[in-house]
Motif scaffolding. Structure first.
Motif, PDB file in Angstrom:
ATOM      1  N   LYS A   5     107.342  97.703   5.815  1.00 29.12           N
ATOM      2  CA  LYS A   5     108.711  97.235   5.532  1.00 29.12           C
ATOM      3  C   LYS A   5     109.691  97.873   6.499  1.00 29.12           C
ATOM      4  O   LYS A   5     110.883  97.907   6.247  1.00 29.12           O
ATOM      5  CB  LYS A   5     109.113  97.658   4.117  1.00 29.12           C
ATOM      6  N   THR A   6     109.136  98.432   7.573  1.00 25.10           N
ATOM      7  CA  THR A   6     109.963  99.226   8.479  1.00 25.10           C
ATOM      8  C   THR A   6     110.242  98.454   9.759  1.00 25.10           C
ATOM      9  O   THR A   6     109.637  97.420  10.024  1.00 25.10           O
ATOM     10  CB  THR A   6     109.194 100.509   8.841  1.00 25.10           C
ATOM     11  N   ARG A   7     111.143  99.010  10.593  1.00 21.93           N
ATOM     12  CA  ARG A   7     111.442  98.378  11.868  1.00 21.93           C
ATOM     13  C   ARG A   7     110.485  98.844  12.958  1.00 21.93           C
ATOM     14  O   ARG A   7     110.093  98.081  13.818  1.00 21.93           O
ATOM     15  CB  ARG A   7     112.889  98.669  12.278  1.00 21.93           C
ATOM     16  N   TYR A   8     110.084 100.096  12.932  1.00 19.65           N
ATOM     17  CA  TYR A   8     109.149 100.560  13.981  1.00 19.65           C
ATOM     18  C   TYR A   8     108.170 101.624  13.508  1.00 19.65           C
ATOM     19  O   TYR A   8     107.110 101.771  14.100  1.00 19.65           O
ATOM     20  CB  TYR A   8     109.929 101.066  15.206  1.00 19.65           C
ATOM     21  N   ILE A   9     108.496 102.372  12.453  1.00 16.26           N
ATOM     22  CA  ILE A   9     107.550 103.387  11.976  1.00 16.26           C
ATOM     23  C   ILE A   9     106.397 102.678  11.249  1.00 16.26           C
ATOM     24  O   ILE A   9     106.630 101.928  10.304  1.00 16.26           O
ATOM     25  CB  ILE A   9     108.236 104.388  11.010  1.00 16.26           C
ATOM     26  N   GLY A  10     105.180 102.882  11.716  1.00 20.39           N
ATOM     27  CA  GLY A  10     104.032 102.281  11.051  1.00 20.39           C
ATOM     28  C   GLY A  10     103.735 100.864  11.480  1.00 20.39           C
ATOM     29  O   GLY A  10     102.964 100.159  10.829  1.00 20.39           O
ATOM     30  N   HIS A  11     104.338 100.422  12.583  1.00 22.75           N
ATOM     31  CA  HIS A  11     103.975  99.095  13.069  1.00 22.75           C
ATOM     32  C   HIS A  11     102.595  99.124  13.707  1.00 22.75           C
ATOM     33  O   HIS A  11     101.904  98.128  13.769  1.00 22.75           O
ATOM     34  CB  HIS A  11     105.046  98.545  14.009  1.00 22.75           C
ATOM     35  N   GLU A  12     102.215 100.319  14.140  1.00 26.39           N
ATOM     36  CA  GLU A  12     100.846 100.548  14.615  1.00 26.39           C
ATOM     37  C   GLU A  12     100.250 101.556  13.636  1.00 26.39           C
ATOM     38  O   GLU A  12     100.707 102.695  13.605  1.00 26.39           O
ATOM     39  CB  GLU A  12     100.943 101.152  16.023  1.00 26.39           C
ATOM     40  N   VAL A  13      99.289 101.126  12.802  1.00 24.84           N
ATOM     41  CA  VAL A  13      98.647 102.071  11.879  1.00 24.84           C
ATOM     42  C   VAL A  13      97.158 102.104  12.193  1.00 24.84           C
ATOM     43  O   VAL A  13      96.507 101.066  12.201  1.00 24.84           O
ATOM     44  CB  VAL A  13      98.840 101.659  10.393  1.00 24.84           C
ATOM     45  N   LYS A  14      96.636 103.300  12.462  1.00 29.86           N
ATOM     46  CA  LYS A  14      95.200 103.439  12.730  1.00 29.86           C
ATOM     47  C   LYS A  14      94.575 104.130  11.520  1.00 29.86           C
ATOM     48  O   LYS A  14      94.961 105.255  11.190  1.00 29.86           O
ATOM     49  CB  LYS A  14      94.962 104.315  13.963  1.00 29.86           C
ATOM     50  N   CYS A  15      93.628 103.436  10.872  1.00 27.97           N
ATOM     51  CA  CYS A  15      92.982 104.016   9.691  1.00 27.97           C
ATOM     52  C   CYS A  15      91.555 104.423  10.022  1.00 27.97           C
ATOM     53  O   CYS A  15      90.847 103.699  10.718  1.00 27.97           O
ATOM     54  CB  CYS A  15      92.939 103.007   8.552  1.00 27.97           C
ATOM     55  N   PHE A  16      91.140 105.561   9.529  1.00 28.79           N
ATOM     56  CA  PHE A  16      89.781 106.065   9.761  1.00 28.79           C
ATOM     57  C   PHE A  16      89.172 106.499   8.432  1.00 28.79           C
ATOM     58  O   PHE A  16      89.890 106.864   7.506  1.00 28.79           O
ATOM     59  CB  PHE A  16      89.819 107.285  10.686  1.00 28.79           C
ATOM     60  N   ASP A  17      87.831 106.439   8.374  1.00 23.55           N
ATOM     61  CA  ASP A  17      87.139 106.973   7.200  1.00 23.55           C
ATOM     62  C   ASP A  17      87.224 108.484   7.205  1.00 23.55           C
ATOM     63  O   ASP A  17      87.641 109.096   6.246  1.00 23.55           O
ATOM     64  CB  ASP A  17      85.670 106.541   7.225  1.00 23.55           C
ATOM     65  N   GLU A  18      86.775 109.064   8.341  1.00 27.84           N
ATOM     66  CA  GLU A  18      86.831 110.520   8.446  1.00 27.84           C
ATOM     67  C   GLU A  18      87.192 110.925   9.870  1.00 27.84           C
ATOM     68  O   GLU A  18      86.693 110.367  10.828  1.00 27.84           O
ATOM     69  CB  GLU A  18      85.482 111.150   8.068  1.00 27.84           C
ATOM     70  N   VAL A  19      88.085 111.891   9.984  1.00 28.93           N
ATOM     71  CA  VAL A  19      88.409 112.478  11.291  1.00 28.93           C
ATOM     72  C   VAL A  19      88.393 113.988  11.113  1.00 28.93           C
ATOM     73  O   VAL A  19      88.284 114.474   9.987  1.00 28.93           O
ATOM     74  CB  VAL A  19      89.816 112.041  11.793  1.00 28.93           C
ATOM     75  N   ASP A  20      88.473 114.732  12.221  1.00 28.92           N
ATOM     76  CA  ASP A  20      88.602 116.187  12.068  1.00 28.92           C
ATOM     77  C   ASP A  20      89.961 116.491  11.442  1.00 28.92           C
ATOM     78  O   ASP A  20      90.074 117.106  10.393  1.00 28.92           O
ATOM     79  CB  ASP A  20      88.367 116.927  13.402  1.00 28.92           C
ATOM     80  N   SER A  21      91.027 116.000  12.090  1.00 35.73           N
ATOM     81  CA  SER A  21      92.385 116.189  11.582  1.00 35.73           C
ATOM     82  C   SER A  21      93.223 115.038  12.127  1.00 35.73           C
ATOM     83  O   SER A  21      93.139 114.732  13.325  1.00 35.73           O
ATOM     84  CB  SER A  21      92.922 117.541  12.073  1.00 35.73           C
ATOM     85  N   THR A  22      94.002 114.398  11.287  1.00 38.00           N
ATOM     86  CA  THR A  22      94.822 113.276  11.773  1.00 38.00           C
ATOM     87  C   THR A  22      95.837 113.772  12.805  1.00 38.00           C
ATOM     88  O   THR A  22      96.220 113.018  13.695  1.00 38.00           O
ATOM     89  CB  THR A  22      95.564 112.563  10.618  1.00 38.00           C
ATOM     90  N   ASN A  23      96.262 115.050  12.695  1.00 36.32           N
ATOM     91  CA  ASN A  23      97.169 115.580  13.723  1.00 36.32           C
ATOM     92  C   ASN A  23      96.472 115.619  15.091  1.00 36.32           C
ATOM     93  O   ASN A  23      97.087 115.309  16.106  1.00 36.32           O
ATOM     94  CB  ASN A  23      97.656 116.987  13.353  1.00 36.32           C
TER      95      ASN A  23
END
Ligand code: BTN
Length: 253
Positions: A5-23
């Motif tokens: 529902k945003t203008r630019y935050i989250g227009h690109e969302v990458k989802c993963f099952d498991e990562v080391d750290s999303t940061n």
């Protein structure tokens, strides 16, 4: 599955099952030129990181995400993004769950006096210019704290533990991204004093006696009487003098 529902935050969302750290994933993407507003979400993290090099337990059911930002501001103001994010999380949890949500300086979101969310802001500057900032947000939503190791369970809670039910994570994320964009836009428009006013209203630290553990084992005790425009905590010490603390671990006494 996250509605945008945003203008630019989250227009690109990458989802993963498991990562080391999303940061870590977000940092690598930022290095590769990912645009402002890119969001990384994972179901679990194998090496989730908290502040001060502490591990962050990240089982399935929680919200583990990072946002890439590229604000055109001086690197010294990057720590304010932790407060910006805290206001956005606190607003969201208050609106969505109706709980007694508050903020502990500088970056813990509390329900009652227990921590439900942590924020890890990592800035990357080059030649005194801010290249990007990764803001990591970990919210203990649909997880049961009683399964956490005892030392980490202490002082912690989850939305599930508070409400005795699961909430819809995707809905919460989508509301958070909207609130985040609103507060972050204000930040970029130079309205930090407005944000700090909201932060103070939701603060559970101001007005309390606190202990700040700084690096190198220094401990400062006093009454928290405010935060200044840099986001530093102002303490009144027992002898009546004022002391500004820029960083450290805060314990409510
Ligand atoms: C803290 O309170 O110490 C900060 C915790 C931050 C945890 C989040 S979860 C998503 C992001 N990825 C990480 O490895 N850490 C942050």
């Amino acid at each position: 599955e996250v509605e945008v529902k945003t203008r630019y935050i989250g227009h690109e969302v990458k989802c993963f099952d498991e990562v080391d750290s999303t940061n870590n994933v977000a940092k690598r993407m930022a290095e590769d030129g990912a645009p402002e507003g890119t969001v990384v979400i994972a179901r679990t993290q194998s090496r989730g990181r908290g502040r001060r090099g502490k591990p962050w337990i990240s089982p399935q059911g929680g919200i583990w995400m990072s946002i890439i930002l590229r604000p055109e501001v001086h690197p010294s103001t990057a720590p304010l993004l932790t407060l910006v994010t805290g206001v956005a999380v606190a607003r969201t949890l208050k609106e969505e769950c109706g709980l007694d949500v508050g903020i502990k300086w500088p970056n813990d979101i509390l329900i009652g006096d227990k921590k439900v969310c942590g924020i890890l802001t990592e800035a990357h500057a080059r030649f005194n210019t801010l290249e990007y900032v990764v803001v990591g947000v970990g919210i203990d939503t649909n997880v049961d704290i009683s399964h956490f190791p005892e030392d980490l369970r202490e002082g912690a809670t989850s939305i599930k533990n508070e409400l005795q039910r699961d909430i819809k994570s995707s809905e919460l994320i989508s509301r958070f991204l909207k609130n985040f964009e609103d507060v972050y836009d204000s930040f970029k428009e130079g309205k930090m004093d407005e944000i700090l006013r909201e932060w103070r209203r939701m603060s559970k630290t101001i007005g309390r006696r606190v202990e700040i553990r700084k690096q190198l084992g220094e401990v400062v005790r006093g009454e928290a009487i405010g935060i200044n425009s840099e986001g530093a905590l102002i303490l009144e010490l027992d002898d009546g003098t004022l002391r500004k603390v820029i960083s450290g671990e805060c314990i409510h006494l």
